[in-house]
Design a protein around this motif. Sequence first.
Motif, PDB file in Angstrom:
ATOM      1  N   TYR A  19       0.835  -1.210   0.000  1.00 58.96           N
ATOM      2  CA  TYR A  19       0.000   0.000   0.000  1.00 58.96           C
ATOM      3  C   TYR A  19       0.866   1.255   0.000  1.00 58.96           C
ATOM      4  N   LEU A  20       1.999   1.187   0.690  1.00 61.72           N
ATOM      5  CA  LEU A  20       2.885   2.340   0.738  1.00 61.72           C
ATOM      6  C   LEU A  20       3.423   2.672  -0.652  1.00 61.72           C
ATOM      7  N   VAL A  21       3.793   1.646  -1.402  1.00 59.89           N
ATOM      8  CA  VAL A  21       4.319   1.854  -2.755  1.00 59.89           C
ATOM      9  C   VAL A  21       3.271   2.525  -3.640  1.00 59.89           C
ATOM     10  N   ILE A  22       2.049   2.009  -3.623  1.00 60.43           N
ATOM     11  CA  ILE A  22       0.997   2.575  -4.472  1.00 60.43           C
ATOM     12  C   ILE A  22       0.620   3.969  -4.005  1.00 60.43           C
ATOM     13  N   ALA A  23       0.557   4.177  -2.675  1.00 58.90           N
ATOM     14  CA  ALA A  23       0.202   5.496  -2.145  1.00 58.90           C
ATOM     15  C   ALA A  23       1.235   6.542  -2.550  1.00 58.90           C
ATOM     16  N   VAL A  24       2.525   6.185  -2.473  1.00 57.23           N
ATOM     17  CA  VAL A  24       3.579   7.117  -2.887  1.00 57.23           C
ATOM     18  C   VAL A  24       3.457   7.427  -4.374  1.00 57.23           C
ATOM     19  N   PHE A  25       3.154   6.424  -5.183  1.00 63.24           N
ATOM     20  CA  PHE A  25       2.959   6.631  -6.625  1.00 63.24           C
ATOM     21  C   PHE A  25       1.821   7.612  -6.888  1.00 63.24           C
ATOM     22  N   SER A  55       3.101  11.585 -20.059  1.00 60.51           N
ATOM     23  CA  SER A  55       4.495  11.973 -20.245  1.00 60.51           C
ATOM     24  C   SER A  55       5.329  11.662 -19.007  1.00 60.51           C
ATOM     25  N   MET A  56       4.728  11.788 -17.839  1.00 60.45           N
ATOM     26  CA  MET A  56       5.437  11.592 -16.587  1.00 60.45           C
ATOM     27  C   MET A  56       5.487  10.125 -16.174  1.00 60.45           C
ATOM     28  N   ALA A  57       4.502   9.336 -16.565  1.00 62.68           N
ATOM     29  CA  ALA A  57       4.358   7.954 -16.090  1.00 62.68           C
ATOM     30  C   ALA A  57       5.595   7.087 -16.324  1.00 62.68           C
ATOM     31  N   PRO A  58       6.267   7.154 -17.488  1.00 60.23           N
ATOM     32  CA  PRO A  58       7.453   6.292 -17.659  1.00 60.23           C
ATOM     33  C   PRO A  58       8.512   6.513 -16.587  1.00 60.23           C
ATOM     34  N   TRP A  59       8.649   7.731 -16.094  1.00 64.33           N
ATOM     35  CA  TRP A  59       9.668   8.022 -15.086  1.00 64.33           C
ATOM     36  C   TRP A  59       9.196   7.612 -13.696  1.00 64.33           C
ATOM     37  N   VAL A  60       7.914   7.803 -13.402  1.00 66.98           N
ATOM     38  CA  VAL A  60       7.389   7.370 -12.102  1.00 66.98           C
ATOM     39  C   VAL A  60       7.378   5.846 -12.022  1.00 66.98           C
ATOM     40  N   TYR A  61       7.052   5.201 -13.126  1.00 67.65           N
ATOM     41  CA  TYR A  61       7.028   3.740 -13.165  1.00 67.65           C
ATOM     42  C   TYR A  61       8.413   3.128 -12.962  1.00 67.65           C
ATOM     43  N   LEU A  62       9.453   3.902 -13.277  1.00 64.51           N
ATOM     44  CA  LEU A  62      10.807   3.390 -13.064  1.00 64.51           C
ATOM     45  C   LEU A  62      11.048   3.027 -11.590  1.00 64.51           C
ATOM     46  N   PHE A  63      10.314   3.666 -10.689  1.00 69.57           N
ATOM     47  CA  PHE A  63      10.467   3.397  -9.258  1.00 69.57           C
ATOM     48  C   PHE A  63       9.329   2.517  -8.718  1.00 69.57           C
ATOM     49  N   LEU A  64       8.127   2.707  -9.264  1.00 69.97           N
ATOM     50  CA  LEU A  64       6.988   1.928  -8.778  1.00 69.97           C
ATOM     51  C   LEU A  64       7.134   0.448  -9.118  1.00 69.97           C
ATOM     52  N   ILE A  65       7.389   0.144 -10.376  1.00 68.69           N
ATOM     53  CA  ILE A  65       7.365  -1.255 -10.811  1.00 68.69           C
ATOM     54  C   ILE A  65       8.515  -2.077 -10.225  1.00 68.69           C
ATOM     55  N   PRO A  66       9.746  -1.577 -10.150  1.00 70.56           N
ATOM     56  CA  PRO A  66      10.776  -2.354  -9.444  1.00 70.56           C
ATOM     57  C   PRO A  66      10.408  -2.629  -7.989  1.00 70.56           C
ATOM     58  N   ALA A  67       9.676  -1.702  -7.360  1.00 71.80           N
ATOM     59  CA  ALA A  67       9.241  -1.936  -5.983  1.00 71.80           C
ATOM     60  C   ALA A  67       8.208  -3.057  -5.907  1.00 71.80           C
ATOM     61  N   VAL A  68       7.421  -3.208  -6.968  1.00 75.47           N
ATOM     62  CA  VAL A  68       6.413  -4.274  -7.010  1.00 75.47           C
ATOM     63  C   VAL A  68       7.066  -5.633  -7.264  1.00 75.47           C
ATOM     64  N   THR A  69       8.073  -5.671  -8.145  1.00 78.86           N
ATOM     65  CA  THR A  69       8.635  -6.964  -8.580  1.00 78.86           C
ATOM     66  C   THR A  69       9.871  -7.402  -7.801  1.00 78.86           C
ATOM     67  N   MET A  70      10.472  -6.521  -7.016  1.00 83.12           N
ATOM     68  CA  MET A  70      11.790  -6.837  -6.444  1.00 83.12           C
ATOM     69  C   MET A  70      11.784  -8.073  -5.550  1.00 83.12           C
ATOM     70  N   ARG A  71      10.657  -8.369  -4.909  1.00 79.34           N
ATOM     71  CA  ARG A  71      10.638  -9.475  -3.959  1.00 79.34           C
ATOM     72  C   ARG A  71      10.128 -10.779  -4.562  1.00 79.34           C
ATOM     73  N   MET A  72       9.606 -10.752  -5.781  1.00 80.42           N
ATOM     74  CA  MET A  72       8.859 -11.885  -6.290  1.00 80.42           C
ATOM     75  C   MET A  72       9.692 -13.158  -6.412  1.00 80.42           C
ATOM     76  N   PHE A  73      10.915 -13.040  -6.885  1.00 83.30           N
ATOM     77  CA  PHE A  73      11.796 -14.211  -6.917  1.00 83.30           C
ATOM     78  C   PHE A  73      12.952 -14.068  -5.917  1.00 83.30           C
ATOM     79  N   ALA A  74      13.393 -12.844  -5.687  1.00 82.67           N
ATOM     80  CA  ALA A  74      14.510 -12.637  -4.760  1.00 82.67           C
ATOM     81  C   ALA A  74      14.141 -13.114  -3.364  1.00 82.67           C
ATOM     82  N   ASP A  75      12.908 -12.825  -2.938  1.00 81.28           N
ATOM     83  CA  ASP A  75      12.486 -13.243  -1.589  1.00 81.28           C
ATOM     84  C   ASP A  75      12.335 -14.764  -1.514  1.00 81.28           C
ATOM     85  N   GLU A  76      11.863 -15.356  -2.631  1.00 83.12           N
ATOM     86  CA  GLU A  76      11.736 -16.814  -2.677  1.00 83.12           C
ATOM     87  C   GLU A  76      13.120 -17.464  -2.548  1.00 83.12           C
TER      88      GLU A  76
END
Length: 805
Positions: A19-25, A55-76
């Motif tokens: 929720y924190l990641v999406i709220a910050v986005f 126009s702004m979304a590609p740059w904001v997504y650079l931080f949002l999406i890695p935050a969403v995916t970073m744990r998916m396999f690394a945490d496993e």
Amino acid sequence: MYSLFRKEINQFFGSLIGYLVIAVFLLSTGLFLWVFNGNYNIPDGGYATLDGLFSMAPWVYLFLIPAVTMRMFADEKRTGTLELLLTRPLSSFQLVGAKYLAALVVVALSLLPTLLYFFSVYQLGNPVGSIDTGATWGSYLGLFFLAAIYLSIGLFASSLTDNQIVAFILSLFLSFFWYTGFDFVAGLPIPSGIAETLSSLGINQHYESVSRGVLDSRDLYYFLAMVGLFLLLTQISLFWKRYSKKQAISRLGIYIVATTFAAILMTNHFFRIDFTAEKRFTLAEQTRKIMEEVDQPAIVNVYLKGDMLPAGFRKLAKAVKEKLLDMNVYAGAPVHVQFIDPYQDVKPSQRKGYFDSLIDEGLKPTDLRIKTDQGTSTRLIFPSAVVRLHGHEVVVNFLQNDPSLPAEENLNRSIELLEYQFARAFRVLMQHKKQKVAFLTGHRELSQWQVKDISNALSENYDVVRITPDDLLAAPDSFRAVIVADPEKAFPERDKFALDQYAMKGGRLMWLIDPVQVSMDSLSEGMMTLAFPRNLNLQDQLFHYGVRLNHDLIQDVQCRMIPVNTALTGQPPKFTPAPWYFSPLLMPSQNSPVGKNLNRLMADFVSSLELVGENQDVKKTVLLTSSAYSRTTETPMEVSLDMINEPPARELFTQHYIPVGVLLEGKFSSVFKNRMLNELHLPAGMKPRYESPQTKMMVFSDGNLIANKVHETPKGVQILPLGYDRYTKQTFGNKAFFVNAVQYLCDDSGLMELRTRTVKLRLLDKVKLREEKLKWQLLNLLVPVLFILLFGVVFNFIRRKRYAH
């Protein structure tokens, strides 16, 4: 697979960090779009669009999406559960696909609250709902595709490590490189072919196309191919121990070869879906044909760039870039576009000389007053481009400036004409031989000095010559169009026959005739002159073609201002501007490609004309009229400057839009049909024609509409621009109108029809914004965040209730 998908969803929304990641986005996006000053700010921009978000979304997504995916396999990997997953009856495709779909759902849910931005712009539009809904949904589709690639890159990065922070940084770097890195490399001094290929590998080029609201099948294929590539790399990374190196390389090689081969096939076999309301990104067939004929790489230098540009000019620059992008899609050879900031291109000490060189080249600058922290500054900008091809160049000036219209309307008109201007520029650069346009002489027509400005303007596209009626009889096929400009001497029948036969052979004629004679010199020197009918012996010929010129004069409330001495006798002269009703400001038809988006025309002593005859083979279109508040006065009559002090009663101006210019298109019959021709002494062997093929002619009831002012000075003849009023320092639309008129007469390709394209002006309601700005800012900042928090409370409440037992 479904169980793993649910596990990932529950795990993400079951933790505070999700929720924190999406709220910050949402919070950062809302601040940039609604609060912070800058290019992304919607209220400051003034346009009913969500371009700032996309126009702004590609740059904001650079931080949002890695935050969403970073744990998916690394945490496993870190917890040791990955080995457990690998022992389950799941294929590599199912394992990676489940996690990927879960991440895609999370990102889609994060986009859902941004629909409030769409609702807000919809409500703030002037009128309400003026936002382009189709383009917006198309842009959201592009944003979804962008997220899809970022997510696949993020999954791949997460599969390479067991550290979430490392996975986040690696995902951010790879996403950034794939978005803009290829463009950076392509900008290095390397061969253009390699640069084009490298640029096409990056996300930016494809996202820019889709984010406008245009879905190109090649862009769609690119997104799918890139997603597939990174998902395949993720599978190979996870199952590296199960595959031999040869198998892994083989699978990857086969995929790359297959996708590359398919991409090559799609180069010439593609489709495009334009979601915009006016289909403004769909090129006309005429433009496509012109671009397909481009056989060498072209260079377009656009001088509309800079951080200080106001929102309207940024929108114009964006439209220029998009139009050139669309034209490059169909070009037979690449079109290289470069945006140049004239202020950054040279040192400050060399700036004046550089600007002067641009002006000498034909670029038209405009002054802008820009508000800064230090106050208001004036900045010179060049809304222009230079198109280079085959060793030649053509200047394209974008800005259509009508002083009577607001800036937003002028900029929107400029956007409407971009396709026509660039298509015309490419056609001019590719034409091998210029057609001839002739001014007729022999009847005291306008001199070469009086038509100097229009001749110079036409010489870019045509060879402009002066001919006699005998020249026309001898070689009628040599001239694409003939202009009869304000003759003062009556036409003998032989000369009329020369013009008639020229038309009968398909020639294009422009008649600029003064049916009433007025001496301007007498008026200026003696305060009074006489206006009386002029007999040019052309009335029967024009009447036969379908037009009658009346021996009257138009007076119009919308007229030119002239200086009048209002000082008392014996006192120094004091000149005050006063309306001169005999100088109407004529209105070009906005429904015609000749007059659309043009300023009014300056005129003096104009007569009315009427459409006559019932020839069904001739289409008649009014091109030029008076205003809605005008009247006609019969001649002969006295004309005096004293009329300024005793103007006609306002109630007398009851005639609306009196025609003064008309276009005739179709098949004409000869004036000399069934007439004896022996007395004309025609050349031996000449066979007259009595019916014409499909052709065109224009008739105007004022000969001086095409004449520029000429002044004798000690240094020589001074030529003022056509349509320039030296008293008000304003340039009216005469030159642009008659350049368009000649081009329409000479054009059979339909290129001029591009001038009729319309782009709706979509603005925000400035009054509502001023009065309710804080309300809309708070609404778009707080409601999306509250929505996510409420979703989190409900989600966890249901989850706890389900697993409580």
